[in-house]
Design a protein around this motif. Structure first.
Motif, mmCIF file in Angstrom:
data_model
loop_
_atom_site.group_PDB
_atom_site.id
_atom_site.type_symbol
_atom_site.label_atom_id
_atom_site.label_comp_id
_atom_site.label_asym_id
_atom_site.label_seq_id
_atom_site.Cartn_x
_atom_site.Cartn_y
_atom_site.Cartn_z
ATOM 1 N N ASP A 96 1.149 -1.079 -0.199
ATOM 2 C CA ASP A 96 0.612 -0.357 0.354
ATOM 3 C C ASP A 96 0.723 1.203 0.169
ATOM 4 O OD1 ASP A 96 -1.551 2.429 0.364
ATOM 5 O OD2 ASP A 96 -3.272 1.242 1.395
ATOM 6 N N TYR B 132 1.793 3.177 -14.452
ATOM 7 C CA TYR B 132 0.440 3.060 -14.039
ATOM 8 C C TYR B 132 0.198 1.872 -13.120
ATOM 9 C CZ TYR B 132 -4.618 3.272 -13.223
ATOM 10 O OH TYR B 132 -5.757 3.570 -12.386
ATOM 11 N N GLY C 131 -1.592 2.607 -9.919
ATOM 12 C CA GLY C 131 -2.588 2.795 -9.478
ATOM 13 C C GLY C 131 -2.446 3.445 -7.506
ATOM 14 N N PRO C 132 -3.768 3.954 -7.329
ATOM 15 C CA PRO C 132 -3.981 4.178 -5.771
ATOM 16 C C PRO C 132 -2.797 3.939 -4.804
ATOM 17 C CG PRO C 132 -5.959 4.066 -6.588
ATOM 18 C CD PRO C 132 -5.199 3.715 -7.665
ATOM 19 N N THR C 133 -2.967 2.285 -5.103
ATOM 20 C CA THR C 133 -2.478 1.863 -4.121
ATOM 21 C C THR C 133 -0.838 1.256 -4.520
ATOM 22 O OG1 THR C 133 -3.762 0.095 -3.995
ATOM 23 C CG2 THR C 133 -4.132 1.995 -2.338
ATOM 24 N N ASN D 141 -0.746 -1.368 -6.777
ATOM 25 C CA ASN D 141 -0.376 -2.842 -6.895
ATOM 26 C C ASN D 141 -1.545 -2.990 -8.589
ATOM 27 O OD1 ASN D 141 0.083 -3.993 -4.307
ATOM 28 N ND2 ASN D 141 -1.577 -2.532 -3.560
ATOM 29 N N ALA D 142 -1.449 -1.841 -9.300
ATOM 30 C CA ALA D 142 -1.919 -2.035 -10.304
ATOM 31 C C ALA D 142 -1.250 -2.988 -11.430
ATOM 32 C CB ALA D 142 -2.066 -1.072 -11.601
ATOM 33 N N THR E 36 -6.084 -9.664 -19.262
ATOM 34 C CA THR E 36 -5.499 -7.924 -18.380
ATOM 35 C C THR E 36 -5.166 -7.079 -20.088
ATOM 36 O OG1 THR E 36 -3.702 -8.661 -17.385
ATOM 37 C CG2 THR E 36 -3.085 -7.123 -18.465
#
Length: 334
Positions: free
Chosen positions: A93, A170, A172-174, A176-177, A260
């Motif tokens: 995170d 990219y 992602g917000p945490t 983990n994308a 994906t």
């Protein structure tokens, strides 16, 4: 991505400018904790490595990280370190600086950024998942260079990945994308340590390739140690059980990659990690299965290639990502 405190590319050992700032990079996985001081050309000036303590509690694993940091700090060039980049097994995170690696059971919501920041005397610290770090390295000057849309993967003790979309990482917000290892491709499959069933990682990682082969009667050639690499060696020699285990891994990878690609329209998949060292034993069945899954016109031409950054990709990518996040002067990612 998490940054705490005040405000790399090719994995080589060549220094650039003897006075330029450095990034301390950490690559933390289920089997090893590696570190390096990385210069702006991607040169590795000093390295350190420790095994990840198997089954260790949080303090024991962190002690191994601190030993790696301590070895880097003992070098006179540490005084030029401007930041720390961490690529960690996930999930992470990055928004709060914690990690909960599936393959490091002693760490659950562990505040890694805070502990590392304390160990390095307040230098800024940037955290990303290891898949994101590898994507940064391969996109910067590896096999995905020149591609605006890519999935970069590591297939080793675990299976992870990172995405490049529209020419940029990219996360992602945490952070983990692109974590393709925990896409379920077998709804009634074996339970995965993450809590789901039939995950790509549960089928395609090195330990699971080995487990499946052993369960089906495989034994290593010439009394060698039973490892995924030994299964690959047997597969090259034509062992049907070894070949079948790699074929099953390739099928799981192909299904996850096709899903994906269909969602985000990637144009190239770069695969590194220890299992990828099997070469055509993995890539030939993977490409064959992918042709059966990636059938729509916008994914049917998807390229799958081996990573070129080697085992240092995590370190190089951690350094490159930290340089980008922290906008360090003198580190060009072009």
């Amino acid at each position: 991505m998490r940054i705490e405190g005040t405000a790399a590319p090719a994995a080589t050992d060549r220094p650039k400018d003897p006075g330029s700032p450095l990034v301390a990079a950490l690559d933390i996985g289920g089997t090893k904790i590696a570190g390096a001081l990385v210069d702006s050309s991607g040169g590795f000036l000093v390295r350190a490595k420790r095994p990840t303590p198997p089954g260790g509690d949080a303090a024991t694993v962190m002690a191994a990280v601190e030993q790696v940091i301590g070895e880097l700090k003992s070098d006179a060039r540490w005084s030029r370190a401007a930041a720390v980049g961490i690529g960690s097994a996930g999930p992470v995170d990055a928004s709060v600086g914690t990690v909960s690696p599936v393959n490091v059971p002693g760490w659950r919501d562990f505040p890694l950024v805070r502990h590392v920041a304390a160990a390095v005397g307040g230098l800024p610290v940037a955290l990303v998942g290891d898949g994101i770090a590898i994507a940064a390295a391969e996109h910067w000057q590896g096999a995905a260079r020149g591609y605006d849309n890519a999935l970069c993967m590591v297939v080793s003790t675990g299976v992870g990945g990172g995405l490049v979309l529209g020419g940029a990482l990219y996360p992602g917000p945490t952070g983990n994308a692109g974590h393709i290892g925990h896409i379920s491709v077998d709804f009634d499959g074996d339970p995965c340590p993450c809590g789901a069933r039939g995950c790509v990682e549960r089928i395609a990682s090195g330990p699971n390739i080995l487990r499946r082969a052993v369960d089906n009667g495989w034994r290593p050639l010439d009394g060698a140690e039973p490892t995924a690499a030994a299964v690959a060696a047997s597969a090259r020699a034509g062992d049907p059980v070894a070949l079948a285990s790699f074929d099953r891994a390739a099928q799981a990878l192909a299904a996850g990659i096709a899903a994906t690609a269909t969602l985000v329209e990637i144009h190239i998949v770069v695969i590194g990690g220890g299992v990828a060292q099997a070469g055509d034993i993995l890539f030939a069945p993977l490409r064959r299965h992918l042709a059966n899954y990636a059938t729509l016109s916008f994914v049917s031409g998807l390229r799958v290639v081996p990573a070129v950054m080697g085992t240092d990709a995590g370190l190089a990518g951690a350094a490159a990502t930290a340089a980008q996040v922290l906008d360090l002067t003198g580190f060009s990612l072009r």
